[in-house]
Each structure stands twice: as C-alpha cells, then as structure tokens.
Design an enzyme around this catalytic site. Structure first.
Site, short mmCIF file in Angstrom:
data_model
loop_
_atom_site.label_atom_id
_atom_site.label_comp_id
_atom_site.label_asym_id
_atom_site.label_seq_id
_atom_site.Cartn_x
_atom_site.Cartn_y
_atom_site.Cartn_z
CD GLU A 1 80.03 -16.19 -28.79
OE1 GLU A 1 79.89 -15.19 -28.08
OE2 GLU A 1 79.23 -16.51 -29.68
CG ASP B 1 74.16 -14.53 -28.22
OD1 ASP B 1 74.29 -13.43 -28.79
OD2 ASP B 1 74.28 -14.66 -27.01
#
Length: 505
Positions: A237, A312
């Site tokens: 991430e 995401d």
C-alpha cells in the site's frame, strides 16, 4: 488511479521429496515422502506455516484435495458449473468445462479456496463480490500441466477477484504471512495492479502496511529496476517495493519467462523477503531479504484476499488497469523457511508446466521456442477455403486471408506447444499475430516474427473456434465472406460459420 493518488517424472518428484524430507527434520524417508505426493500446501503445513487461502484453476494444491477448483458461467443461459479435479490431488477436469461451454462462451465467476477456510474468490462486479469489474473469459488460455490440458485465470483490464477473509483465517495486523503464485512473464503490463495476497476489507487505500500482496508487473514505481521487467515486488500500500526502501534494489531482476514463480514473505514487524524463479526449471532467486521499508513496521494487514487488482479497486468505479495470468497460489500463516520455499518451487517444477498433452511432466524444461512439427492446412470450415498467407509473403504485417486450398507453403500451419500458429515460408518462420497486440473487434490477423508474446498464442477450442489468448476474440473471416482473398481478423465470438476452423485433414 490508485498509484497516482497514493504517496510427474520420478527424477523431479524425487528431488522435491528429498527437500521435503529435509524440511521436516528427516521424520520421513525419501520413499515415504514420494508416496505421500505432497503438494504445495502439504509442504507449507509440514513447515509449520499452513495455507489459509489456496487457489488454482489448473491443479489441486493438496494431495488429498478432491473438491471444486473454480466455477464457470456460460453466456447462453447463465447456468453455472463447478470444475473439479480429475482425481484427488490431480489436475483440473478441463473436459468437463469444454463440455459445459460447448457452442457458447464461459467466464470464471469463482475460484474456490482449497484450504478449508472458505476464502473463495468471486469476481469484483455485479453478481460477484460487489464492485464494477467483470469475470475473466474461461478459455482465453489453455496450457499443459502434468501432461493434461487445463485453463488459466487470464486477467485483462477490468477483471479481478476478491474476498473478505478477515474472519476466516487470513493474517491480520502485524501477524507474519507468506504467499506465492505461479504467473506468466509474457502477459503483463504496467497498469495498476496485478496483485495476489492480503488487502483492505473496505477496498480503499487505508495507509502504509494495509496491504501485503505480491505484485507482478512492468511497473517500477520508484525507478531503477533492472531490465524492462516484469518484476516480483511487494504491494504494501502506497507503493510497490522491490526491497526495503524507495531506492533501487540491486538484487532485483526481471522474469520474462513463460511461467514464473513469485514469492513474498513478511514477518509483520521487521523483515520481508522477495523471491522469483522459472516455474519450469531450476531454483529460486532471492531478490530481497532484509528490512521492511520505513513506515511499514509494523504492518496493518486487514485480511481481504485480492487477485488481479490493487487494494482500492472496483468498489465504486475505481479503475483496474492491470493484466496478468494466474495459475496457482496460496497465502500462509507464518513466515515460511527457505527450505519450505525451495520445496514448493521443486514441486511446481515437477508439476510440468508447459509439457505435451498425454505425456508425464518433463524431467527437464521444454525448449522456450518449440520446434514445430510438419504443418497442415487450417480450414475455414464455413467458406470451404484455407487460411492463406497471400503469395507466401515474407513481409511482416501482411494480413491473412482465405483462399482455395492449394497445399502451398503459405497454407501450412503448425500449432506449437507454446500455443503459437506458425508458418514457414521463404526459409523463415512467422507466427499468426494480433496486429499491434489489439484486443478489440476488427483487429487484423497478420504474420510477424515469432516472439512468444500472448498476442501470438491461440487456443484451438473444442467448439471449432480459434480464440486469441490475449483478447479472447475469435478468428473470423470478415463479413462471413466465402470469396478468395477475404481478409481474416479478430471478432467477438458469435457462433457463426465464419468462425469455424479445423487444422489438418
């Protein structure tokens, strides 16, 4: 875009058995280990790092597994069927898929978790796990594993799979985790993000350490990667990491092989390791074995399982631009030992990716460019003509056509073990090619120098169609013409007679 906004031959089996025996401290003799026919998740369990999610469309990842591998849905009536294994611990029953999907098209809607934890991956889209993506075409790529035909999970932009495994065994917080997958170095891009592993449960970018997934792509986010890719990296991430920092990792290297083993393990607090290797031969290369990047210790894993996209993606229109191929993989609880990693790689090599149908797995890797056998005419059934290289042209980019069958060199095609349709004219060998790597209807079918790329790989399907491995589109005689010289292109599969082909005869 997410990144833009975030800062079985005996010799092979015996070798695997020896490593496995050593792994568990000699408790099993080599003969006993061979008899057990341990598969990757058996090996992980023996090393004290059991699989908590195990997925494959090509084979069982446990010697005793006899359940379903994946589910397909056909377009003709939206019926679904589960595709299992031929026998416990063996390969996928592709004949069942071919029968169910005959004369129509199918997509893969679910990839089942073999670990018993229920971490089944459904496609990220309406009717699946929610979101905006679509399921992958079920017949985009066929291959040979352990001597039998199977199908891959062939991800194109807009395809991805997901499951919230936060309450079903996936590592959470800073718990240690390992993962591996077998993928392909010939069907890749730099889009965000071809990942497999641990991701956010809310499908949003939740900060550094919220993901712990393998990334395999040509995207070198921080620059300086060796070669042109693709590379094995860690998606943690807010970044793809080839090592423990945002600077170039000197140990990084590309893996353009047809079949690639990619591994990531992370102890959750201080250390991670990245490894890669040729899934057809040899061992693993350690790309990084050291500290986590600053700001990622400890990790903050959330426990969703992601495949084919980033953390995401796809919840409410988020763009998924990645492509890649998934054959098998697993997520394990704990930090696997190097001996475990090596034993899993030996097992993958022994599985015989890319062998020849009807034969055992190879004891040594097949050549990267198989020597074609004698060619044969490729009949356009609906027209009563043959696929023809006009005037036996040796000019790259020449569009293929249909013409009266003549037995000339420009009509002598060979479907090679690598999936190419090759043609030897004027002393040179060319391959049938989707012009410009096109994936849209109307893309010209041309000849080009053989390069092993996915736009030169073709599936000869049981229903008589020939589909491009990259696009999933059908080889098509333009306008359903039966005239000599009618051009050949790629088009959406529609069951028409102008999309029916037969090699040989």
């Amino acid at each position: 875009m997410r990144r833009g906004r975030r800062a079985v031959l005996a010799s092979a089996v015996t070798a695997a058995a020896v490593v496995f025996s050593a792994l568990i401290g000699g408790a099993l003799s080599t003969t006993t280990a061979q008899a057990a026919v341990s598969e990757p998740c058996d090996i992980y369990a023996a090393g004290g790092t059991p699989c908590v999610a195990a997925h494959s469309t090509v084979r069982a990842l446990y010697a005793a597994y006899s359940g379903s591998l994946y589910q397909v849905r056909r377009s003709s009536d939206n019926a679904t069927a589960n595709i299992g294994v031929v026998a416990a611990g063996s390969v996928a029953n592709s004949a069942a898929q071919d029968s169910f999907c005959a004369n129509t098209s199918c997509v893969i809607t679910i990839v089942y978790d073999q670990s018993g934890h229920g971490n089944d991956l459904a496609y990220q889209g309406p009717g699946g796990s929610g979101g905006t993506d679509k399921p992958s075409n079920a017949t985009s790529e066929s291959l040979i594993v352990s001597g039998d035909k199977v199908y891959s999970l062939y991800i194109n932009p807009g395809n991805s799979y997901w499951h919230n495994g936060s309450s079903s065994g996936m590592p959470l917080g800073s718990a240690p985790q390992g993962a591996y997958m077998v993928t392909s170095g010939t069907h890749v891009n730099g889009g965000c993000c071809f990942d497999y592993g641990n991701s956010e449960t809310d499908r949003h970018a939740d900060g550094a350490g919220a993901m712990d997934a393998i990334n395999f792509s040509t995207s070198c986010w921080f620059g300086g990667c060796s070669g042109s890719g693709p590379w094995v990296q860690a998606d943690l991430e807010y970044g793809l990491f080839s090592g423990g920092s945002q600077s170039w990792n000197q140990g990084q290297r590309a893996f353009p092989n047809r079949y690639v083993t990619a591994m990531l393990k992370n102890n959750g607090t201080t250390q991670m390791a990245l490894k890669g290797g040729d899934a057809q031969s040899g061992g693993l290369t350690t790309l990084w074995n050291g500290s986590l990047p600053p700001g990622y210790n400890p990790m903050h894993q959330q426990g969703a399982v992601i495949l084919g996209s980033g953390g995401d993606c796809c919840a409410s229109g988020g763009g998924n631009l990645s492509l890649g191929t998934f054959y098998e993989g697993a997520v394990v609880a704990g930090y696997p030992s190097d001996a475990t990693d090596n034993a899993v790689q030996a097992n993958i090599v022994a599985a015989g990716y890319g062998g020849t149908a009807g034969t055992p797995p190879p004891s040594s890797p097949p050549p990267s460019s198989p020597t074609p056998a004698a060619g044969a005419p490729l009949h356009a059934v609906g027209a009563g003509k043959c696929l023809d290289d006009p005037n036996s042209s040796t000019t790259q980019g020449t569009q293929m056509q249909i013409n009266s069958c003549s037995g000339q060199a420009g009509q002598s095609w060979t479907h090679t073990a690598s999936g190419a349709l090759s043609l030897t004219v004027g002393g040179s060998t060319f391959c049938l090619d989707a012009n410009g790597q096109g994936t849209s209807p109307g893309t010209k079918a041309i000849i080009w120098s053989c390069n092993g790329q996915s736009n030169q790989q073709w599936n000869l399907n049981a229903n008589g169609t020939i589909t491009g491995a990259q696009s999933g589109l059908c080889l098509d005689v333009t306008g359903a013409s039966t005239a000599n010289g009618a051009p050949v292109e790629l088009w959406t599969c529609n069951g028409g007679s102008n999309q029916q082909w037969k090699l040989g005869g």
